[in-house]
Write a protein that holds these residues in place. Structure first.
Motif, PDB file in Angstrom:
ATOM      1  N   LEU A 183      62.417  71.175   9.770  1.00  0.00           N
ATOM      2  CA  LEU A 183      62.780  72.586   9.624  1.00  0.00           C
ATOM      3  C   LEU A 183      64.234  72.855   9.999  1.00  0.00           C
ATOM      4  O   LEU A 183      64.698  73.986   9.890  1.00  0.00           O
ATOM      5  CB  LEU A 183      61.835  73.465  10.433  1.00  0.00           C
ATOM      6  CG  LEU A 183      60.413  73.537   9.892  1.00  0.00           C
ATOM      7  CD1 LEU A 183      59.550  74.427  10.770  1.00  0.00           C
ATOM      8  CD2 LEU A 183      60.388  74.031   8.455  1.00  0.00           C
ATOM      9  N   LEU A 184      64.957  71.827  10.437  1.00  0.00           N
ATOM     10  CA  LEU A 184      66.384  71.989  10.699  1.00  0.00           C
ATOM     11  C   LEU A 184      67.174  72.040   9.395  1.00  0.00           C
ATOM     12  O   LEU A 184      68.325  72.469   9.376  1.00  0.00           O
ATOM     13  CB  LEU A 184      66.898  70.855  11.594  1.00  0.00           C
ATOM     14  CG  LEU A 184      66.290  70.802  12.998  1.00  0.00           C
ATOM     15  CD1 LEU A 184      66.803  69.579  13.750  1.00  0.00           C
ATOM     16  CD2 LEU A 184      66.594  72.083  13.761  1.00  0.00           C
ATOM     17  N   SER A 185      66.548  71.612   8.311  1.00  0.00           N
ATOM     18  CA  SER A 185      67.172  71.670   6.994  1.00  0.00           C
ATOM     19  C   SER A 185      67.017  73.071   6.417  1.00  0.00           C
ATOM     20  O   SER A 185      65.919  73.634   6.402  1.00  0.00           O
ATOM     21  CB  SER A 185      66.492  70.645   6.073  1.00  0.00           C
ATOM     22  OG  SER A 185      66.643  70.991   4.714  1.00  0.00           O
ATOM     23  N   LYS A 186      68.120  73.636   5.932  1.00  0.00           N
ATOM     24  CA  LYS A 186      68.087  74.984   5.352  1.00  0.00           C
ATOM     25  C   LYS A 186      67.124  75.036   4.166  1.00  0.00           C
ATOM     26  O   LYS A 186      66.351  75.987   4.026  1.00  0.00           O
ATOM     27  CB  LYS A 186      69.489  75.397   4.925  1.00  0.00           C
ATOM     28  CG  LYS A 186      69.557  76.783   4.326  1.00  0.00           C
ATOM     29  CD  LYS A 186      70.971  77.133   3.898  1.00  0.00           C
ATOM     30  CE  LYS A 186      71.000  78.488   3.220  1.00  0.00           C
ATOM     31  NZ  LYS A 186      72.337  78.813   2.726  1.00  0.00           N
ATOM     32  N   GLN A 187      67.158  74.011   3.316  1.00  0.00           N
ATOM     33  CA  GLN A 187      66.274  73.967   2.142  1.00  0.00           C
ATOM     34  C   GLN A 187      64.812  73.985   2.566  1.00  0.00           C
ATOM     35  O   GLN A 187      63.994  74.707   1.988  1.00  0.00           O
ATOM     36  CB  GLN A 187      66.571  72.721   1.292  1.00  0.00           C
ATOM     37  CG  GLN A 187      65.630  72.516   0.124  1.00  0.00           C
ATOM     38  CD  GLN A 187      65.750  73.586  -0.955  1.00  0.00           C
ATOM     39  OE1 GLN A 187      66.757  74.279  -1.044  1.00  0.00           O
ATOM     40  NE2 GLN A 187      64.724  73.728  -1.761  1.00  0.00           N
ATOM     41  N   ASN A 188      64.450  73.218   3.579  1.00  0.00           N
ATOM     42  CA  ASN A 188      63.057  73.195   4.044  1.00  0.00           C
ATOM     43  C   ASN A 188      62.648  74.531   4.657  1.00  0.00           C
ATOM     44  O   ASN A 188      61.509  74.962   4.504  1.00  0.00           O
ATOM     45  CB  ASN A 188      62.836  72.055   5.034  1.00  0.00           C
ATOM     46  CG  ASN A 188      62.755  70.713   4.335  1.00  0.00           C
ATOM     47  OD1 ASN A 188      62.575  70.621   3.126  1.00  0.00           O
ATOM     48  ND2 ASN A 188      62.897  69.649   5.097  1.00  0.00           N
ATOM     49  N   CYS A 189      63.566  75.179   5.361  1.00  0.00           N
ATOM     50  CA  CYS A 189      63.258  76.508   5.916  1.00  0.00           C
ATOM     51  C   CYS A 189      62.966  77.501   4.796  1.00  0.00           C
ATOM     52  O   CYS A 189      62.032  78.301   4.888  1.00  0.00           O
ATOM     53  CB  CYS A 189      64.406  77.017   6.779  1.00  0.00           C
ATOM     54  SG  CYS A 189      64.454  76.266   8.401  1.00  0.00           S
ATOM     55  N   ILE A 190      63.759  77.438   3.732  1.00  0.00           N
ATOM     56  CA  ILE A 190      63.544  78.324   2.590  1.00  0.00           C
ATOM     57  C   ILE A 190      62.199  78.027   1.935  1.00  0.00           C
ATOM     58  O   ILE A 190      61.459  78.948   1.576  1.00  0.00           O
ATOM     59  CB  ILE A 190      64.707  78.199   1.582  1.00  0.00           C
ATOM     60  CG1 ILE A 190      65.984  78.764   2.196  1.00  0.00           C
ATOM     61  CG2 ILE A 190      64.376  78.887   0.262  1.00  0.00           C
ATOM     62  CD1 ILE A 190      67.248  78.460   1.403  1.00  0.00           C
ATOM     63  N   LEU A 191      61.865  76.742   1.798  1.00  0.00           N
ATOM     64  CA  LEU A 191      60.586  76.361   1.190  1.00  0.00           C
ATOM     65  C   LEU A 191      59.402  76.784   2.060  1.00  0.00           C
ATOM     66  O   LEU A 191      58.337  77.108   1.546  1.00  0.00           O
ATOM     67  CB  LEU A 191      60.539  74.855   0.942  1.00  0.00           C
ATOM     68  CG  LEU A 191      61.443  74.323  -0.166  1.00  0.00           C
ATOM     69  CD1 LEU A 191      61.430  72.798  -0.186  1.00  0.00           C
ATOM     70  CD2 LEU A 191      61.048  74.886  -1.525  1.00  0.00           C
ATOM     71  N   ALA A 192      59.571  76.773   3.368  1.00  0.00           N
ATOM     72  CA  ALA A 192      58.476  77.121   4.276  1.00  0.00           C
ATOM     73  C   ALA A 192      58.273  78.625   4.407  1.00  0.00           C
ATOM     74  O   ALA A 192      57.178  79.083   4.749  1.00  0.00           O
ATOM     75  CB  ALA A 192      58.730  76.510   5.657  1.00  0.00           C
ATOM     76  N   LEU A 193      59.302  79.409   4.139  1.00  0.00           N
ATOM     77  CA  LEU A 193      59.256  80.847   4.380  1.00  0.00           C
ATOM     78  C   LEU A 193      58.106  81.568   3.668  1.00  0.00           C
ATOM     79  O   LEU A 193      57.388  82.337   4.320  1.00  0.00           O
ATOM     80  CB  LEU A 193      60.602  81.481   4.031  1.00  0.00           C
ATOM     81  CG  LEU A 193      60.783  82.922   4.460  1.00  0.00           C
ATOM     82  CD1 LEU A 193      60.650  83.058   5.971  1.00  0.00           C
ATOM     83  CD2 LEU A 193      62.138  83.430   3.999  1.00  0.00           C
ATOM     84  N   PRO A 194      57.869  81.353   2.368  1.00  0.00           N
ATOM     85  CA  PRO A 194      56.750  82.064   1.733  1.00  0.00           C
ATOM     86  C   PRO A 194      55.394  81.718   2.359  1.00  0.00           C
ATOM     87  O   PRO A 194      54.538  82.593   2.519  1.00  0.00           O
ATOM     88  CB  PRO A 194      56.801  81.613   0.272  1.00  0.00           C
ATOM     89  CG  PRO A 194      58.193  81.154   0.061  1.00  0.00           C
ATOM     90  CD  PRO A 194      58.647  80.602   1.380  1.00  0.00           C
ATOM     91  N   GLY A 195      55.206  80.476   2.721  1.00  0.00           N
ATOM     92  CA  GLY A 195      53.945  80.086   3.359  1.00  0.00           C
ATOM     93  C   GLY A 195      53.769  80.739   4.716  1.00  0.00           C
ATOM     94  O   GLY A 195      52.679  81.201   5.054  1.00  0.00           O
ATOM     95  N   LEU A 196      54.849  80.773   5.497  1.00  0.00           N
ATOM     96  CA  LEU A 196      54.781  81.414   6.813  1.00  0.00           C
ATOM     97  C   LEU A 196      54.534  82.912   6.683  1.00  0.00           C
ATOM     98  O   LEU A 196      53.712  83.478   7.408  1.00  0.00           O
ATOM     99  CB  LEU A 196      56.064  81.144   7.591  1.00  0.00           C
ATOM    100  CG  LEU A 196      56.262  79.696   8.049  1.00  0.00           C
ATOM    101  CD1 LEU A 196      57.664  79.490   8.595  1.00  0.00           C
ATOM    102  CD2 LEU A 196      55.219  79.319   9.082  1.00  0.00           C
TER     103      LEU A 196
END
Length: 135
Positions: free
Chosen positions: A32-45
């Motif tokens: 989750l330190l990766s900006k791309q992964n944070c963006i991908l995780a946001l809708p699920g969260l």
């Protein structure tokens, strides 16, 4: 303790599915330190927060199932309305890679039926039914 672990496991597994990474250990949160992964995780969260709120605060029993259907429907409406389509969603890793279809009979090759203890089937049936309604 047990229910807290189940909640943690669901959170960790859900984020792992969102970012297409296997998250099984504490150090895997580094993804989750990766900006791309944070963006991908946001809708699920955000979906998890919405579902949690509905489950805890809304008394109408029809709202939660409707939300569970609406969330993926909204996802695909946004993808198509935004002009990306499935291929664009795959390019940005919002949707997994397309895989070859598997014939249904191939699924039975995954099970070694000689290892099944058939005599326990009737004994386990009530527990299985209970798990369907509880879980």
């Amino acid at each position: 303790g047990y229910l807290a672990f189940i909640g943690y496991f669901c959170l960790e597994a859900g984020i792992g599915l969102c970012i297409s990474e296997n998250m099984t250990e504490m150090q895997d949160w580094k993804y989750l330190l990766s900006k791309q992964n944070c963006i991908l995780a946001l809708p699920g969260l955000l979906s998890g927060v919405v579902l949690t709120y509905i489950a805890r605060c809304v008394s109408n029993s029809a709202v939660l199932p409707m939300a569970m259907v609406a969330i993926p429907a909204i996802f695909y409406v946004v993808i198509y309305a935004g002009g990306w389509g499935l291929e664009g969603a795959r390019e940005y890793k919002w949707v997994g890679e397309e895989s070859a279809p598997v014939p249904i009979q191939d699924l039975f090759q995954l099970i070694d039926f000689s290892l099944v203890r058939w005599s326990l089937l009737i004994k386990c049936f009530p527990t299985w039914i209970g798990m369907i309604f509880v879980v």
